[in-house]
Each structure stands twice: as C-alpha cells, then as structure tokens.
Design an enzyme around this catalytic site. Structure first.
Site: not given
Length: 503
Positions: A173, A292
């Site tokens: 991320e 995710e």
C-alpha cells in the site's frame, strides 16, 4: 415471488481456477499471531506453541498461499529481527499498529506453522523504510541453498533446506499516506523495478507482485497503476488490489451489492494494465493479486480501537476483532463470487485476515476457538470450486441502490471440473424481504445429480457466532433444491448465500 433464470454451460469458460485464489493473510497485528495461532500455555498447544485447534480450523478453511508478515506492519519490519535464537531477538515498536512486537514468532516458526496447515508462504518485503539491498538479503537467506554468509546463517539457525518462497510482494500500500515510507507512484515504481530486477538476478522464476492502489477510492487510483506499471511491467507478474466493505448508515441494500464495486474495481485495473501493455507493444499479461479483501468495519477501529500515546505500546492488543453477522457473511460470499467471475485475471487472492483480526476464526486465551459466519462461504467455496469458472447467463430482476445504482437481485457464478465431471453453482440473494425462485439450465453438463447443498441464512440477519454461543449460525442443507430434466430448481431465501454441488 421474483424469479431468475440462468444457464450453466462448460463452453462459457472464464478461466482456470488457481488454488492461490483461496489464499489468506497473516499479519503481525493485534492477537493474530500471539494468542491467535500461537499460545504456548494453551491446552491444545503443540511442542512449538501453536494451537492445534486453530491449525485444524485453518485446514478446514482450505487456504492455499498465505501472505506474511504484512500489511502495514511490513513497512517497518526488519527481517533479521525474526530469525536466530529467540532469547536474542529484539523487542521493537510497531508503528503501524502502535504495539510492541516481541519477534517470538518469526520466519522459521511461521514456516513451520504453514507446513502444519498445508499452506505456502507468500512473503512481503519492506520497501517503506528499507529498500532493494534488504530485500535481496532476505531472498538470499530464504532461498539460496548454501555457500554464502546469509544462506549459511539460515542453516545455522536450524533450516538446512531453503524455504523456497516463490511469491513475493514488493512492499504494501505504498500510495497510502498512513504507510511508513509512503511515496509517489513515480518514486515507488522506480524502487519496485530496481528491487524486482535484483531479485530476478538471484532467481528469475520468482512470482512478483507490485503494489496497486490500496483502494479504488484513493484519489490516485488508476493513474497510480499506470505509472507504477510503466516502470515495472517487464519485471513483475502481478499488480495488487485491496478492498474492504462495511455497512454504512444502515444502507443494507448497497452493502449487499458490494460485489458490484469489486467487479468494477477489478475490471478497471485490468483495463489499465492492458493499456500499459498495449502502449509498450508487449504480449505479456499482468494478472491481479487481490491480496487484501474482506468485510471490515474500519470506522470502529478509527473510533474505538486505535491505540495512542508514547508510553502505550501493548503486546497483542485486542484490536480489529470484528464480530461477523449473517448479513456480513452473505456479502462476503458475494465477494468470493466476484473473484471467481474474474478467474481469468485474478489468479491470486488473500483473505485479510485469518485469526482474531477481521477474521473467520476467533480464539479466546486459554479457551476455545470457533468459526465466524464468514468461515463457511470461504471453506465451502474453496472445497467445491474446482476446474474452470463459468460465466452464467442470468435473467433476474434488479433493484436500486444509493451507492451503485441499479443492480441484480441475484449474483451467481458456476464452476466445472471436466476431469472428474463435477460442477458447482454459488448464488447470493440480495433482497432483504423476498425469496427468489431460480431455474438453472444444466443440460450442457450431461447426466449429473445433486451431490450436496448449503444455504447460509437466518431470520435475524444480524445473528452471529460468539464466545457464549459459538454455533449460533451455520449453513444448512437446502430443502428447496430439485433437479429434473436438465433443470435445477431452487429457492433463495432473503439475504442468503447458497452453494449447490453437482456431479
């Protein structure tokens, strides 16, 4: 009663279902490791301190490749802390979750746990506070057979054979302002490309995942993917997607349609990746690692669970321990349908996470482990979805949502395994008030019969499994399923997830 019609035909193949689609995610976060998978004092603990009741549930869940050790945690992680004699490992501040990491469980111990549950390791490297050299050191330690300082250190630490880790995530991320080492797409793309090139000099057969946007709602979404892949297209195999969903402001209709958003997200990333490939004149295809995904009530973390204070760094705090309802499980099952509907390009996925932390499995220290409602759609889909994913031709009424506009009342996908002559169909009913009758044309499957049926529903859509009532919610066989003359008929209760296996 509203009705729907659909057709299952092996000629409508989407793509082969890879086992990596049913992956998981274990992060050093909250009670995931400590008091979750690892509790030496527990009555079920094995010689290494791992809870065997949890091991049995993870096996039943059917997870394949497991991403580790993060997540946000990895951007402050020093891999060297997690190897060597335990008594010499340092305790560190984990800035991602404002906790103390003891490093009692590290690379060797976690790999041993993976062997016990029958899963493979998908390793993430720190490109937040560290860089290319540290990633190369970790790869050498983990995968080189011997003869070098780091590979011999691994052997001295008790692992004679290499870990043979095939799949690696290049950071986590990195577009998120919350991420240690957050940087621009251009800066991240450069270090990711440099790291990927170096790792391939050690092992050209690795599978590498570059960071996509941490969510489709990010202001940089789309442009981030384009710029990052512009740097890394020739050096990586996957780009990541992350998505979490929660019911907001009582908008149950939109929440039930979360799969629509996941579909659009996937298709946008595929389009961007293919655009970059076309501009480069490349015949290579970049796949998606949806590493995710889950239902996560993130607002609760921000408002209640978040830990602060320079003197407050607890070990294994109770954070992100969402309790999942029937409604959450139906949405969750719908997200699995979306992943299967894109099996041609989503060839790896990781449910975030596995134990205690936004998880299908919960534990109590010194007490039991139990299945949350979301456990069942995952375990059943992992077991029944084999062979190829099939596109189903759906004729179904629609309803209006505040967030996604007009969406189908039913979502569905089918799978078919030609090798053993089996098939399965997975369906969700998004209506909050009405049952829906469904007719499925299965003539093209040949002579089949109903092998098993499962329906997850409840008159109370907010029912859940808790420490006090661990089996309040579970799937039951459907008493509405009938197969006659090549037509499968069934009724979907309101707010329900259904699986039917044929063979």
């Amino acid at each position: 009663m509203p009705s729907a019609r659909m057709t299952i035909d092996p000629h409508f193949a989407i793509g082969r279902i890879r086992r990596r689609l049913f992956g998981g995610f274990v992060e050093h976060l909250g009670r995931h490791i400590y008091d979750g998978i690892y509790e030496p004092g527990h009555e079920t603990a094995d010689a290494e301190g791992f809870r065997q009741d949890v091991i049995e549930l993870v096996r039943e869940l059917g997870v394949s490749t497991i991403r580790y050790p993060g997540g946000n945690f990895v951007s402050g992680f020093r891999w060297e802390d997690s190897v060597g004699p335990r008594e010499q490992r340092p305790r560190r501040l984990d800035l991602a979750w404002h906790s103390t990491e003891t490093n009692e469980v590290g690379l060797h111990e976690f790999s041993s746990w993976l062997e016990k549950v029958g899963s493979d390791l998908m390793m993430a490297v720190n490109l937040g506070t560290r860089g290319t050299l540290e990633a190369l050191d970790l790869l050498e330690y983990a995968n080189v057979p011997g003869g070098t300082e780091l590979s011999e250190r691994r052997r001295a630490n008790g692992r004679e054979e290499p870990f043979a880790i095939e799949m690696w995530c290049l950071g986590n991320e990195m577009d998120g302002p919350w991420q240690l080492g957050h940087r621009s797409a251009d800066d991240y793309g450069k270090i990711a490309a440099q790291t990927a090139k170096g790792m391939r000099q050690i092992d050209p057969d690795l599978k590498l995942v570059v960071c996509g946007s941490s969510g489709a709602q990010m202001p940089t979404f789309g442009e981030w993917e384009r710029v990052v892949l512009g740097h890394t297209y020739d050096d990586v195999d996957y780009i990541s997607c992350h998505a979490y969903y929660q019911e907001k402001d009582g908008d149950t209709g939109s929440f039930l349609a979360s799969g629509v958003d996941m579909d659009r997200f996937i298709e946008s990333v595929v389009a961007t990746a293919d655009h970059v490939g076309a501009v480069r004149g490349s015949s290579k295809r970049i796949d998606i690692s949806f590493d995710e995904w889950n239902v996560w009530y993130i607002d609760r973390y921000e408002g209640v669970d978040k830990i602060t204070g320079i003197g407050n760094w607890p070990v294994a705090p109770r954070i992100l321990e969402d309790s999942y309802s029937v409604l959450d499980a139906v949405v969750f099952g719908g997200l699995m349908i979306s992943l299967l509907k894109h099996a041609d390009r989503v060839t790896s996925a990781s449910l975030a996470q596995l134990v205690n932390v936004i998880a299908p499995i919960m534990t109590e220290p010194g007490g039991p482990a139990w299945r949350q409602t979301t456990f069942y759609p995952f375990s059943l889909t992992s077991r029944l979805a084999q062979g190829e994913a099939l596109e189903v031709k759906l004729d179904v009424p629609t309803y209006e949502t505040a967030r996604y506009g007009e969406v189908p009342l039913v979502d569905a996908v089918a799978t078919h395994d030609a090798a053993n002559g089996t098939a399965a169909v997975f369906l969700v009913n998004r209506s909050t008030t009405e049952s829906i009758s469904v007719e499925v044309d299965v003539v093209s499957l040949g002579e089949v019969s109903v092998r098993e049926t499962h329906v997850l529903t409840d008159a109370d859509i907010h029912a859940r499994n808790t420490l006090e009532d661990r089996e309040r919610v579970a799937p039951a066989p459907s008493d509405t399923v009938a197969l006659d003359g090549g037509v499968l008929r069934l009724t979907l209760p309101p707010v329900s997830w259904t699986a039917v296996a044929l063979g």
